[in-house]
Design a protein around this motif. Structure first.
Motif, PDB file in Angstrom:
ATOM      1  N   GLU A  42      33.529  37.599  49.697  1.00  0.00           N
ATOM      2  CA  GLU A  42      33.754  36.465  48.591  1.00  0.00           C
ATOM      3  C   GLU A  42      33.202  36.884  47.012  1.00  0.00           C
ATOM      4  N   LYS A  43      31.533  36.779  47.419  1.00  0.00           N
ATOM      5  CA  LYS A  43      30.583  36.886  46.308  1.00  0.00           C
ATOM      6  C   LYS A  43      31.194  37.895  45.307  1.00  0.00           C
ATOM      7  N   LYS A  44      31.935  39.397  46.511  1.00  0.00           N
ATOM      8  CA  LYS A  44      32.213  40.604  45.609  1.00  0.00           C
ATOM      9  C   LYS A  44      33.489  40.009  44.816  1.00  0.00           C
ATOM     10  N   ARG A  45      33.779  39.754  45.367  1.00  0.00           N
ATOM     11  CA  ARG A  45      35.902  39.285  44.843  1.00  0.00           C
ATOM     12  C   ARG A  45      35.540  38.822  43.051  1.00  0.00           C
ATOM     13  N   GLU A  46      34.877  37.894  43.143  1.00  0.00           N
ATOM     14  CA  GLU A  46      35.178  36.715  42.332  1.00  0.00           C
ATOM     15  C   GLU A  46      33.975  37.662  41.054  1.00  0.00           C
ATOM     16  N   MET A  47      32.594  38.716  41.797  1.00  0.00           N
ATOM     17  CA  MET A  47      32.617  38.927  40.507  1.00  0.00           C
ATOM     18  C   MET A  47      33.062  40.286  39.989  1.00  0.00           C
ATOM     19  N   ALA A  48      33.592  40.892  40.757  1.00  0.00           N
ATOM     20  CA  ALA A  48      35.350  42.074  40.430  1.00  0.00           C
ATOM     21  C   ALA A  48      36.296  41.107  39.539  1.00  0.00           C
ATOM     22  N   GLU A  49      36.596  40.032  40.296  1.00  0.00           N
ATOM     23  CA  GLU A  49      37.655  39.458  39.413  1.00  0.00           C
ATOM     24  C   GLU A  49      36.808  39.278  37.423  1.00  0.00           C
ATOM     25  N   LYS A  50      35.840  38.816  37.889  1.00  0.00           N
ATOM     26  CA  LYS A  50      35.619  38.413  36.314  1.00  0.00           C
ATOM     27  C   LYS A  50      35.595  39.806  35.374  1.00  0.00           C
ATOM     28  N   ILE A  51      34.976  41.267  35.657  1.00  0.00           N
ATOM     29  CA  ILE A  51      35.255  41.898  34.782  1.00  0.00           C
ATOM     30  C   ILE A  51      36.446  42.419  35.047  1.00  0.00           C
ATOM     31  N   ILE A  52      37.121  42.571  35.807  1.00  0.00           N
ATOM     32  CA  ILE A  52      39.225  42.893  35.340  1.00  0.00           C
ATOM     33  C   ILE A  52      39.170  42.072  34.211  1.00  0.00           C
ATOM     34  N   LYS A  53      38.988  41.062  34.641  1.00  0.00           N
ATOM     35  CA  LYS A  53      39.332  39.605  33.698  1.00  0.00           C
ATOM     36  C   LYS A  53      39.256  40.281  32.171  1.00  0.00           C
ATOM     37  N   GLU A  54      37.395  40.265  32.014  1.00  0.00           N
ATOM     38  CA  GLU A  54      36.831  40.845  30.864  1.00  0.00           C
ATOM     39  C   GLU A  54      37.449  42.189  29.978  1.00  0.00           C
ATOM     40  N   LYS A  55      38.143  42.868  31.289  1.00  0.00           N
ATOM     41  CA  LYS A  55      37.924  44.165  31.014  1.00  0.00           C
ATOM     42  C   LYS A  55      39.581  45.354  30.858  1.00  0.00           C
ATOM     43  N   ALA A  56      39.918  44.568  32.017  1.00  0.00           N
ATOM     44  CA  ALA A  56      41.714  44.911  32.066  1.00  0.00           C
ATOM     45  C   ALA A  56      42.788  43.937  30.914  1.00  0.00           C
ATOM     46  N   CYS A  57      44.049  44.156  31.243  1.00  0.00           N
ATOM     47  CA  CYS A  57      45.264  43.863  31.032  1.00  0.00           C
ATOM     48  C   CYS A  57      45.511  42.966  32.321  1.00  0.00           C
ATOM     49  N   TRP A  58      45.814  41.844  32.893  1.00  0.00           N
ATOM     50  CA  TRP A  58      45.537  40.832  34.397  1.00  0.00           C
ATOM     51  C   TRP A  58      47.011  40.196  34.252  1.00  0.00           C
ATOM     52  N   GLY A  59      47.620  39.500  35.188  1.00  0.00           N
ATOM     53  CA  GLY A  59      48.393  38.519  34.720  1.00  0.00           C
ATOM     54  C   GLY A  59      48.377  37.487  36.017  1.00  0.00           C
ATOM     55  N   LEU A  60      48.860  36.917  36.429  1.00  0.00           N
ATOM     56  CA  LEU A  60      48.815  35.874  37.627  1.00  0.00           C
ATOM     57  C   LEU A  60      50.498  35.663  37.963  1.00  0.00           C
ATOM     58  N   GLY A  61      51.110  35.824  38.492  1.00  0.00           N
ATOM     59  CA  GLY A  61      52.067  34.726  39.374  1.00  0.00           C
ATOM     60  C   GLY A  61      51.524  33.852  40.289  1.00  0.00           C
ATOM     61  N   ILE A  62      52.527  32.783  40.530  1.00  0.00           N
ATOM     62  CA  ILE A  62      52.517  31.599  41.138  1.00  0.00           C
ATOM     63  C   ILE A  62      53.766  31.421  41.405  1.00  0.00           C
ATOM     64  N   ALA A  63      54.195  30.979  43.143  1.00  0.00           N
ATOM     65  CA  ALA A  63      55.133  30.827  43.671  1.00  0.00           C
ATOM     66  C   ALA A  63      55.044  29.675  44.253  1.00  0.00           C
ATOM     67  N   SER A  64      55.764  28.085  44.384  1.00  0.00           N
ATOM     68  CA  SER A  64      54.956  27.261  45.079  1.00  0.00           C
ATOM     69  C   SER A  64      55.430  27.289  46.391  1.00  0.00           C
ATOM     70  N   HIS A  65      54.601  26.571  47.574  1.00  0.00           N
ATOM     71  CA  HIS A  65      55.181  25.720  48.874  1.00  0.00           C
ATOM     72  C   HIS A  65      57.392  25.711  48.642  1.00  0.00           C
ATOM     73  N   THR A  66      56.871  25.244  47.139  1.00  0.00           N
ATOM     74  CA  THR A  66      58.575  24.062  47.754  1.00  0.00           C
ATOM     75  C   THR A  66      59.591  25.337  46.977  1.00  0.00           C
ATOM     76  N   GLU A  67      58.998  26.236  46.518  1.00  0.00           N
ATOM     77  CA  GLU A  67      60.398  27.233  46.276  1.00  0.00           C
ATOM     78  C   GLU A  67      59.890  28.337  47.447  1.00  0.00           C
ATOM     79  N   ILE A  68      59.222  28.686  48.026  1.00  0.00           N
ATOM     80  CA  ILE A  68      58.970  29.329  49.353  1.00  0.00           C
ATOM     81  C   ILE A  68      59.952  28.893  50.426  1.00  0.00           C
ATOM     82  N   ASP A  69      60.345  27.772  50.429  1.00  0.00           N
ATOM     83  CA  ASP A  69      61.045  26.768  51.031  1.00  0.00           C
ATOM     84  C   ASP A  69      62.535  27.199  50.786  1.00  0.00           C
TER      85      ASP A  69
END
Length: 201
Positions: A42-69
């Motif tokens: 978890e610690k390494k994931r969060e460290m990597a996430e911070k660097i990804i968000k600083e240096k890379a072009c990134w996007g996040l997408g979410i589909a809710s539990h109701t959309e899944i159903d």
């Protein structure tokens, strides 16, 4: 040609959303910090996430539990991936300007010529760019590793927030996955407000 890695997190849980990440890495990105998100602490994931968000072009997408159903987990996953791609593309101009990267003329109308997406898995969502599926891509391609980290860290945070609202379900611990304890509490007190009702538990 821009290479966009796309991956999801949360297809298997009984509760909460499915998330997806989309990442375009710069040439000088420190890829040694990356791996399949499930293989990082978890610690390494969060460290990597911070660097990804600083240096890379990134996007996040979410589909809710109701959309899944409503649409099933596969289509909801594709929906989250499409949203992640769109989110990343909406940031590409600013990211390119900051990093001295040239965006070709007519880029948005001709994405199929300029973007190749690598999607973890054996099927691809409908995207306005070139795309190919690669099984276990999250262990092969740095951009997909980065996407898996974006997706997993975001989803884990959301499940920790859900735990504060519904502490009896233990979401902070198992993140909604079908553990014995999770199934038992659902049977004992009923589903939580973020339960995927189309899943068996």
């Amino acid at each position: 040609m821009f290479v966009a890695g796309i991956d999801e997190a949360g297809r298997g849980p009984l509760a909460g959303p499915v998330t997806a990440g989309c990442v375009i890495l710069p040439d000088d990105f420190p890829c040694e910090i990356l791996n399949d998100s499930k293989k990082l602490s978890e610690k390494k994931r969060e460290m990597a996430e911070k660097i990804i968000k600083e240096k890379a072009c990134w996007g996040l997408g979410i589909a809710s539990h109701t959309e899944i159903d409503e649409m099933n987990i596969l289509q909801a996953t594709f929906c989250a991936m499409s949203r992640a791609y769109a989110d990343a593309l909406s940031k590409l101009g600013n990211w390119a300007a900051r990093n001295g990267v040239e965006i070709p003329e007519g880029f948005m109308e001709r994405q199929a010529e300029f973007v190749q997406a690598i999607v973890d898995g054996n099927r691809v969502p409908n995207l306005p760019c070139g795309a190919r599926a690669e099984v276990k891509a999250d262990g092969k391609f740095p951009c997909v590793m980065a996407a898996s980290i974006i997706a997993k860290v975001a989803r884990d945070r959301m499940m920790v927030e859900a735990d504060a609202l519904y502490p009896e379900y233990g979401y902070a611990k198992h993140k909604g996955y079908p553990t014995k304890a999770h199934k038992e509490v659902c049977r004992r007190i009923g589903p939580s407000p973020i339960q995927r009702m189309s899943f068996k538990y």
